[in-house]
Write an enzyme that holds these catalytic residues in place. Structure first.
Site, PDB file in Angstrom:
ATOM      1  N   TYR A  21      -5.961  17.848  -1.110  1.00 29.76           N
ATOM      2  CA  TYR A  21      -4.732  17.071  -0.964  1.00 29.76           C
ATOM      3  C   TYR A  21      -3.823  17.123  -2.177  1.00 29.76           C
ATOM      4  CZ  TYR A  21      -7.691  13.596  -3.378  1.00 29.76           C
ATOM      5  OH  TYR A  21      -8.526  12.957  -4.256  1.00 29.76           O
ATOM      6  N   GLY A  61      -2.234  18.180 -13.213  1.00 33.16           N
ATOM      7  CA  GLY A  61      -3.289  19.104 -13.605  1.00 33.16           C
ATOM      8  C   GLY A  61      -4.497  18.434 -14.226  1.00 33.16           C
ATOM      9  N   SER A 116     -11.306  10.274 -11.988  1.00 27.99           N
ATOM     10  CA  SER A 116     -10.989  10.402 -10.563  1.00 27.99           C
ATOM     11  C   SER A 116     -12.279  10.561  -9.767  1.00 27.99           C
ATOM     12  CB  SER A 116     -10.086  11.623 -10.325  1.00 27.99           C
ATOM     13  OG  SER A 116      -8.859  11.468 -11.009  1.00 27.99           O
ATOM     14  N   CYS A 246       4.164   0.388 -10.670  1.00 26.98           N
ATOM     15  CA  CYS A 246       5.550   0.824 -10.518  1.00 26.98           C
ATOM     16  C   CYS A 246       5.912   0.973  -9.048  1.00 26.98           C
ATOM     17  CB  CYS A 246       5.791   2.121 -11.273  1.00 26.98           C
ATOM     18  SG  CYS A 246       4.906   3.561 -10.642  1.00 26.98           S
ATOM     19  N   CYS A 252      12.531   1.197 -10.249  1.00 32.65           N
ATOM     20  CA  CYS A 252      11.665   2.188 -10.889  1.00 32.65           C
ATOM     21  C   CYS A 252      12.478   2.867 -11.994  1.00 32.65           C
ATOM     22  CB  CYS A 252      11.081   3.171  -9.884  1.00 32.65           C
ATOM     23  SG  CYS A 252      12.262   3.982  -8.803  1.00 32.65           S
ATOM     24  N   CYS A 267      10.237  11.244 -12.620  1.00 39.43           N
ATOM     25  CA  CYS A 267       8.987  10.604 -12.215  1.00 39.43           C
ATOM     26  C   CYS A 267       8.007  11.688 -11.811  1.00 39.43           C
ATOM     27  CB  CYS A 267       9.260   9.658 -11.038  1.00 39.43           C
ATOM     28  SG  CYS A 267       7.797   8.987 -10.229  1.00 39.43           S
ATOM     29  N   ASP A 268       6.723  11.371 -11.875  1.00 35.79           N
ATOM     30  CA  ASP A 268       5.703  12.335 -11.471  1.00 35.79           C
ATOM     31  C   ASP A 268       5.815  12.697  -9.996  1.00 35.79           C
ATOM     32  OD1 ASP A 268       3.378  13.934 -11.819  1.00 35.79           O
ATOM     33  OD2 ASP A 268       2.155  12.342 -10.961  1.00 35.79           O
ATOM     34  N   CYS A 309      14.212  -4.486   5.359  1.00 39.94           N
ATOM     35  CA  CYS A 309      13.374  -4.775   4.194  1.00 39.94           C
ATOM     36  C   CYS A 309      13.925  -5.975   3.417  1.00 39.94           C
ATOM     37  CB  CYS A 309      13.293  -3.565   3.273  1.00 39.94           C
ATOM     38  SG  CYS A 309      12.350  -2.187   3.947  1.00 39.94           S
ATOM     39  N   CYS A 335       4.391   0.608   5.416  1.00 41.61           N
ATOM     40  CA  CYS A 335       4.929  -0.737   5.574  1.00 41.61           C
ATOM     41  C   CYS A 335       4.005  -1.641   6.387  1.00 41.61           C
ATOM     42  CB  CYS A 335       6.307  -0.661   6.234  1.00 41.61           C
ATOM     43  SG  CYS A 335       7.049  -2.270   6.591  1.00 41.61           S
TER      44      CYS A 335
END
Length: 374
Positions: A21, A61, A116, A246, A252, A267-268, A309, A335
């Site tokens: 994934y 990575g 992880s 976050c 953000c 952002c990542d 929302c 959601c």
């Protein structure tokens, strides 16, 4: 001056695993971070923070592929440019390369390690395999044992996918006995070409069911003993504090991703050409952090919320979730799951909030539940 968080990727997308994934699969691999870029980053990261505490986060990575000498150099540069500030380092790793020398280094310099691990062998190895297709669970467990033996502080980061989300209590009970009280659950959510969750992603219902099932065990057995990031963050919001995560914050931004060549991205989750802010070799991190692009990006999470929302009673708890998780209609693909969990856990959160307001421990809730359920 507003500080910033930077997730540094000194090895870029390079990894010694091939998790099914992973969003880095088949991404091009560039050279690892050189000394000039590392030096610039450390100087600029320290200078960009307004307070006395400076956080460094090393990720990938797989950052350990840079080698231990690289991280000895990190500490040397931090000491050289720290100017008396308190430096904190966190390393997220799959643990495969953590030998005794690594653990001695991590302990000596008081680094926090995020390991992880997606559960017991059959759950972890289903998606987290070596590049040759071999299982890796036993290697991660060996790393955890080494960290424990050396007294290195670590937490567990568990990706919740469509498969392991179906065994929530078994997964949680397994994780909580591995030697750390700190657990983070990260929902796997990748959208396909039709902007729908792909086949490996946890479903909204699966996410909500998972959180409820784990919370059921935690609230009766582990309050004050095990710290699940999402539960702690939710209780904090109930108590009047900003979200710790976050993804659930009101806005953000100012949480950048740094690639090995010095490129800085918003952002990542947004390492794409249109979200590249600049490069440390041309523009300082302080200037990038204060740039109009960075400020606008951070506010977009709030400004683009759909009306449904804005009317939702759970908004203060989720704030629309991470923008990367939002569907074409503007709502998070998770959601339904978040709404279910936040609504269902509300009575428990109220009691813990009130206990804290009375300067009492939320642990008392467990005693109450033994006497009579809420």
């Amino acid at each position: 001056m507003t500080g910033c968080h930077v997730m540094a990727k000194p090895a870029g997308s390079r990894c010694n695993l091939r998790c099914r994934y992973c969003f880095y699969l088949d991404k091009p691999q560039y050279a690892m971070m050189d000394d000039a870029t590392l030096t610039l980053f450390i100087r600029q990261q320290i200078a960009a923070q307004p307070g006395e505490d400076v956080q460094f986060a090393w990720q990938g990575g797989e950052p350990t592929l840079c080698g231990l000498d690289f991280f000895h150099r990190v500490v040397e540069l931090q000491q050289q440019y720290g100017h008396g500030k308190r430096i904190h380092n966190a390393l997220q790793t799959n643990g495969i390369l953590l030998n005794d020398a690594w653990c001695r280094f991590l302990k000596e310099h008081d680094w926090l390690v995020g390991i992880s691990l997606d559960g017991p062998p059959e759950l972890h190895d289903r998606y987290r395999q070596s590049r040759s297709g071999r299982p890796t669970h036993h290697q991660v467990m060996a790393a955890i044992e080494r960290l424990r033996r050396h007294g290195v502080a670590f937490n567990l980061l568990t990706v919740i996918n469509r498969h392991n989300s179906q065994q929530p209590q078994r997964l949680y009970r397994y994780l909580r006995q591995l030697g750390t009280p700190f657990i983070q659950f990260i929902p796997l959510l990748e959208l396909d070409a039709e902007q729908q969750p792909d086949a490996l992603s946890v479903t909204a219902k699966g996410w909500g069911d998972f959180l409820r099932a784990v919370f059921t065990v935690w609230v009766r057995e582990d309050v004050g003993r095990v710290y699940v990031q999402l539960f702690d963050s939710t209780l904090g919001v109930w108590s009047g504090y900003p979200a710790q995560m976050c993804s659930l914050g009101e806005t953000c931004g100012h949480a950048f991703a740094l690639e090995a060549n010095g490129d800085v991205y918003q952002c990542d989750h947004y390492v794409t050409p249109e979200h590249r802010l600049g490069n440390l070799h041309q523009t300082t991190l302080t200037d990038l952090n204060c740039s109009p692009d960075a400020i606008t990006f951070g506010e977009m999470k709030k400004s683009t919320l759909p009306e449904v929302c804005q009317r939702c009673p759970a908004l203060r708890l989720c704030n629309g979730d991470c923008p990367k998780h939002r569907l074409a209609n503007g709502r998070s693909a998770l959601c339904e799951g978040y709404q279910d969990f936040f609504t269902w856990s509300a009575p428990y959160m109220r009691v813990m909030r009130d206990l804290l307001a009375q300067h009492r421990s939320p642990v008392e809730l467990m005693v109450m539940l033994r006497q009579q359920p809420i």
